[in-house]
Scaffold this motif. Sequence first.
Motif, mmCIF file in Angstrom:
data_model
loop_
_atom_site.group_PDB
_atom_site.id
_atom_site.type_symbol
_atom_site.label_atom_id
_atom_site.label_comp_id
_atom_site.label_asym_id
_atom_site.label_seq_id
_atom_site.Cartn_x
_atom_site.Cartn_y
_atom_site.Cartn_z
ATOM 1 N N PRO A 87 1.917 11.569 17.735
ATOM 2 C CA PRO A 87 2.062 11.600 16.276
ATOM 3 C C PRO A 87 2.735 12.883 15.788
ATOM 4 N N LEU A 120 2.902 0.262 16.979
ATOM 5 C CA LEU A 120 1.622 0.600 17.595
ATOM 6 C C LEU A 120 0.471 -0.210 17.030
ATOM 7 N N GLY A 121 0.785 -1.128 16.126
ATOM 8 C CA GLY A 121 -0.270 -1.937 15.538
ATOM 9 C C GLY A 121 -1.150 -1.170 14.565
ATOM 10 N N LEU A 122 -0.709 0.022 14.150
ATOM 11 C CA LEU A 122 -1.504 0.801 13.188
ATOM 12 C C LEU A 122 -1.274 0.281 11.772
ATOM 13 N N PHE A 145 1.533 -5.328 20.844
ATOM 14 C CA PHE A 145 1.130 -4.013 21.325
ATOM 15 C C PHE A 145 -0.214 -4.030 22.046
ATOM 16 N N ARG A 195 -0.964 -1.961 25.544
ATOM 17 C CA ARG A 195 -1.128 -0.604 25.029
ATOM 18 C C ARG A 195 -1.347 0.433 26.118
ATOM 19 N N GLU A 208 0.821 -1.204 0.000
ATOM 20 C CA GLU A 208 0.000 0.000 0.000
ATOM 21 C C GLU A 208 0.855 1.255 0.000
ATOM 22 N N GLU A 209 0.402 2.259 0.772
ATOM 23 C CA GLU A 209 1.086 3.540 0.653
ATOM 24 C C GLU A 209 2.178 3.764 1.694
ATOM 25 N N GLY A 265 -8.516 6.318 26.767
ATOM 26 C CA GLY A 265 -8.326 4.896 26.555
ATOM 27 C C GLY A 265 -8.943 4.070 27.677
ATOM 28 N N LYS A 273 4.555 3.242 13.635
ATOM 29 C CA LYS A 273 3.163 2.821 13.442
ATOM 30 C C LYS A 273 3.039 1.306 13.496
ATOM 31 N N ILE A 310 -2.134 16.414 12.027
ATOM 32 C CA ILE A 310 -3.355 16.787 12.738
ATOM 33 C C ILE A 310 -3.984 18.020 12.108
ATOM 34 N N PHE A 333 0.842 17.929 23.106
ATOM 35 C CA PHE A 333 0.874 16.496 22.814
ATOM 36 C C PHE A 333 1.692 15.751 23.856
ATOM 37 N N TYR A 363 1.731 7.403 22.494
ATOM 38 C CA TYR A 363 2.166 7.742 21.142
ATOM 39 C C TYR A 363 1.946 9.228 20.901
#
Lengths: 255, 438
Positions: free
Chosen positions: A79, A51-53, A68, A72, A15-16, A102, A48, A84, A147, A77
């Motif tokens: 970003p 983090l399981g993204l 993760f 968690r 993918e990207e 969370g 990522k 954003i 953040f 994290y």
Amino acid sequence: MDYALEAKDLNINYEETTVLWDVTFQVPSGVMIGVLGPNGAGKSTLLKAALGLIKPLSGKISVLGRSFHEVRKKVAYVPQRKSIDWDFPITAEEAVLMGRYGRLGFLGRIRKADREAAELALDLVGMTSFAKRQISQLSGGQQQRLFLARALLQNPDVFLLDEPFTGVDLATEKAIMTLLRNQRAMGKTILIVHHDLPTVEEYFDWALLLNIRLIDCGPVSQVFHRQNLMNAFGKGQVLFSEAVDLSAKKMSGLL
Amino acid sequence: MSFLDFFTDPVLRGPTWGTLLMCISSSLMGVVLFFKKRILLGESLSHATYPGVVAGVSFFAFFFPAHEEWTFVAVLGGAFISSLLGLKAIEWMEQKGKVRSDAALCFVLAVFFGIGTVGASAMQLAIPVWYQQVQILLFGQAATMSDSHIILYAVLSSAVVLFITCSFRPLQALLFDRDFAKSAGIPVLFLEKMVFWLLLFSIVLGIRSVGVVLMSGMVIAPVIAARQFTHQLRMVFFLSACFGALSGLLGNILSVIGSSYFSFQETLTLPTGPMIILVSASFALFSLLFAPHRGWIFRLSRMVFFRLRCLQENILKALWRNGSLSFLDLRKAHAISSFSFRLALFGLSQEGWIEKKGGLFSLTKDGIQKAESVVRLHRLWELYLARALGFEGDRIHRNAEEMEHILTPELERQLTVLLANPTADPHNQPIPQKERGL
């Protein structure tokens, strides 16, 4: 002993996302580690993946010795700031409180304890007077500190920060570093995607050099030398990236 | 016909309550889409219902022609399925086909609506009576809604309101920072599924009152209006629902009153769906123009005031450099209308920065201080450009001409620290110091 972060034959290739190629490393607990590499080297992708993204194609990456999702609550994290939409209608205080979402679940109530912890976190990053501000009215450095406050509120064992010093003035950068050093002194592990090479030796005790493949990972004194930097940032990489790029296209049937 | 009749009269209350409740649900879902930056999704999904509607009605016409009163089941079922197909087609194109998002949205809209139109024109010839059923869904027909519609839309809007209130905080985190929300363990995927299901239901059920073509207006317009007025997500939701409900109500009333007013001309009626959309679009337009802070008028006036301030600061600098000047001498240096120039001078003397003696303008004591602070910013910035960024030549001055009006006290402080409180600029001219006696 469980490593804070451990990757084994990690491949990401679809993918990207940027490609990561056969990455294996171990990062012990309680270090401040900088992830270094040129643009497109896959630094954010690595984060990522941890983090399981992003799902790896093969191999695995684990945090504190587990996947993760099991740990968690012990990971925070931060970003990249530019990922954003800062025009989002929310105050600094509310954005920081998200550090507790969370644990909230559905219908969960923000407790007094959460609010006071958020106030404390804002105080730690020197943002108390901006608590009621809209986030759109904050400067780059203030947004980054916001953040960080959110991450502190999660009270994690591992911090994963993606370029926390981009668009940040020097005074703020120093303030953030002091804060993070205090966290390390408490035994926390701090991993920072970083792109300012001159400050590496001052800021970090470990370094992870990455350019699609892993160049080296270890204590700064052993890793941060000319040959490694040449391998990570030099032109010799070009052919390798091209081949990897071709492979990615083949894998997704574009060629 | 009094205002209350719209809510109580057995014939009128169906359309009134129905559209009002329908608009609440679609405008709330619009807020979620707006902040997910997927606002056009509503447009594509509502158009994608059309082939389903056509297929559903045809299916009924051929197999159960005797049960016309149950057609709505086929309409809803068909609309739902084809809209869902549209959604899946968009997702598939974006994720697997690597098609750009807006291209995928437009493609699905055009293709699905095209298929629907072809099907509808085939119906027109084959089963003209049933064709009417499809036709009313194109632009909606709120006027014929009954009590059962009130119940339907009440259930729908309660579900939407319940979902948003119960999951407000997780939803807020998801809309603000999806990656973080996911990493913090917020059930992002579940929330997104809920959003899409509720959106789909809002649209599919909504086409009965405002129609396939106009449905997306009820998703988009209320949130655009609401966003202009507030900086709080909670309030955006609330205001959007209010604007939505008000549009539904007013559109409906206007349609009824207007149609009876024009009833002497039999051809002229004001259909409900388009009236609702016109009302909500007017809200959006009005808000974009006149909302405080974000509205166009306010931004325009802020721009004008900023220009005026720049001009005033430039006049102060000119007087600081030359001592006292006549109006004509001052005017020469600025290519600007005489009116704005007089306005700027008037403002300056009103606020006590300059005074006029014998046809000559000069700075007051406070004016000197003020002019020096502008000059200070200008020279600090020049020095910063030259020293820290390596700028050279004429570009330094031109850039500083602009920045002297922009720099905030905070930035000035940082510059002072960074440049170690300098005393001279790159052209070796002194930088006025900040602390001086009054």
